[in-house]
Design a protein around this motif. Structure first.
Motif, PDB file in Angstrom:
ATOM      1  N   ARG A 275       6.004   0.737   3.859  1.00 27.49           N
ATOM      2  CA  ARG A 275       5.947  -0.606   3.269  1.00 27.49           C
ATOM      3  C   ARG A 275       4.922  -1.430   4.035  1.00 27.49           C
ATOM      4  O   ARG A 275       4.977  -1.538   5.258  1.00 27.49           O
ATOM      5  CB  ARG A 275       7.309  -1.269   3.367  1.00 27.49           C
ATOM      6  CG  ARG A 275       7.332  -2.631   2.745  1.00 27.49           C
ATOM      7  CD  ARG A 275       8.754  -3.175   2.718  1.00 27.49           C
ATOM      8  NE  ARG A 275       8.753  -4.470   2.096  1.00 27.49           N
ATOM      9  CZ  ARG A 275       8.927  -5.606   2.764  1.00 27.49           C
ATOM     10  NH1 ARG A 275       9.149  -5.585   4.051  1.00 27.49           N
ATOM     11  NH2 ARG A 275       8.901  -6.748   2.128  1.00 27.49           N
TER      12      ARG A 275
ATOM     13  N   ARG B 280      11.258   6.863   4.499  1.00 30.46           N
ATOM     14  CA  ARG B 280      10.829   5.492   4.253  1.00 30.46           C
ATOM     15  C   ARG B 280      10.569   4.802   5.584  1.00 30.46           C
ATOM     16  O   ARG B 280      11.324   4.967   6.531  1.00 30.46           O
ATOM     17  CB  ARG B 280      11.928   4.702   3.535  1.00 30.46           C
ATOM     18  CG  ARG B 280      12.109   5.071   2.120  1.00 30.46           C
ATOM     19  CD  ARG B 280      13.215   4.209   1.487  1.00 30.46           C
ATOM     20  NE  ARG B 280      13.918   4.980   0.495  1.00 30.46           N
ATOM     21  CZ  ARG B 280      15.028   5.668   0.712  1.00 30.46           C
ATOM     22  NH1 ARG B 280      15.586   5.671   1.888  1.00 30.46           N
ATOM     23  NH2 ARG B 280      15.579   6.354  -0.254  1.00 30.46           N
TER      24      ARG B 280
ATOM     25  N   GLU C 129      10.144   0.954   6.801  1.00 24.15           N
ATOM     26  CA  GLU C 129      10.259  -0.438   6.366  1.00 24.15           C
ATOM     27  C   GLU C 129       9.672  -1.411   7.387  1.00 24.15           C
ATOM     28  O   GLU C 129       9.268  -2.507   7.034  1.00 24.15           O
ATOM     29  CB  GLU C 129      11.729  -0.797   6.115  1.00 24.15           C
ATOM     30  CG  GLU C 129      12.369   0.012   5.011  1.00 24.15           C
ATOM     31  CD  GLU C 129      11.814  -0.312   3.639  1.00 24.15           C
ATOM     32  OE1 GLU C 129      11.366  -1.451   3.420  1.00 24.15           O
ATOM     33  OE2 GLU C 129      11.804   0.583   2.780  1.00 24.15           O
ATOM     34  N   ARG C 130       9.655  -1.024   8.669  1.00 24.11           N
ATOM     35  CA  ARG C 130       9.159  -1.904   9.739  1.00 24.11           C
ATOM     36  C   ARG C 130       8.147  -1.136  10.585  1.00 24.11           C
ATOM     37  O   ARG C 130       8.261   0.080  10.738  1.00 24.11           O
ATOM     38  CB  ARG C 130      10.316  -2.350  10.625  1.00 24.11           C
ATOM     39  CG  ARG C 130      11.371  -3.167   9.903  1.00 24.11           C
ATOM     40  CD  ARG C 130      12.456  -3.678  10.857  1.00 24.11           C
ATOM     41  NE  ARG C 130      12.721  -2.798  11.969  1.00 24.11           N
ATOM     42  CZ  ARG C 130      13.818  -2.038  12.097  1.00 24.11           C
ATOM     43  NH1 ARG C 130      14.745  -2.068  11.181  1.00 24.11           N
ATOM     44  NH2 ARG C 130      13.991  -1.267  13.148  1.00 24.11           N
TER      45      ARG C 130
ATOM     46  N   ASP D 160      11.899   3.794  -5.982  1.00 21.89           N
ATOM     47  CA  ASP D 160      12.114   4.473  -4.706  1.00 21.89           C
ATOM     48  C   ASP D 160      11.428   5.842  -4.742  1.00 21.89           C
ATOM     49  O   ASP D 160      12.014   6.839  -5.151  1.00 21.89           O
ATOM     50  CB  ASP D 160      13.608   4.610  -4.438  1.00 21.89           C
ATOM     51  CG  ASP D 160      13.913   5.110  -3.053  1.00 21.89           C
ATOM     52  OD1 ASP D 160      12.991   5.611  -2.369  1.00 21.89           O
ATOM     53  OD2 ASP D 160      15.083   5.023  -2.649  1.00 21.89           O
TER      54      ASP D 160
END
Length: 59
Positions: free
Chosen positions: A45, A16, A18-19, A2
């Motif tokens: 990501r 972060r 993520e999508r 992380d």
């Protein structure tokens, strides 16, 4: 690992993503900090199977 948490433990602002839908909000938060004096980490990501930018080289 992380990396956002690791950066935060050193006092570096981090977020972060993520999508894909989360990216605009994360960028807005990063820009709102107005940091001219140091780094800021955005962990984005990018799944290998959802990344058409790499497809021509993967063949």
């Amino acid at each position: 690992m992380d990396f956002a948490a690791l950066a935060g433990s050193f006092g570096c602002p981090a977020d972060r993503v993520e999508r894909p839908d989360d990216l605009p909000k994360a960028l807005d938060r990063a820009l709102a900090l107005g940091r001219d004096d140091g780094p800021l980490l955005l962990r984005i990501r990018v799944p290998a199977d959802d990344s058409p930018a790499y497809e021509p080289w993967a063949r």
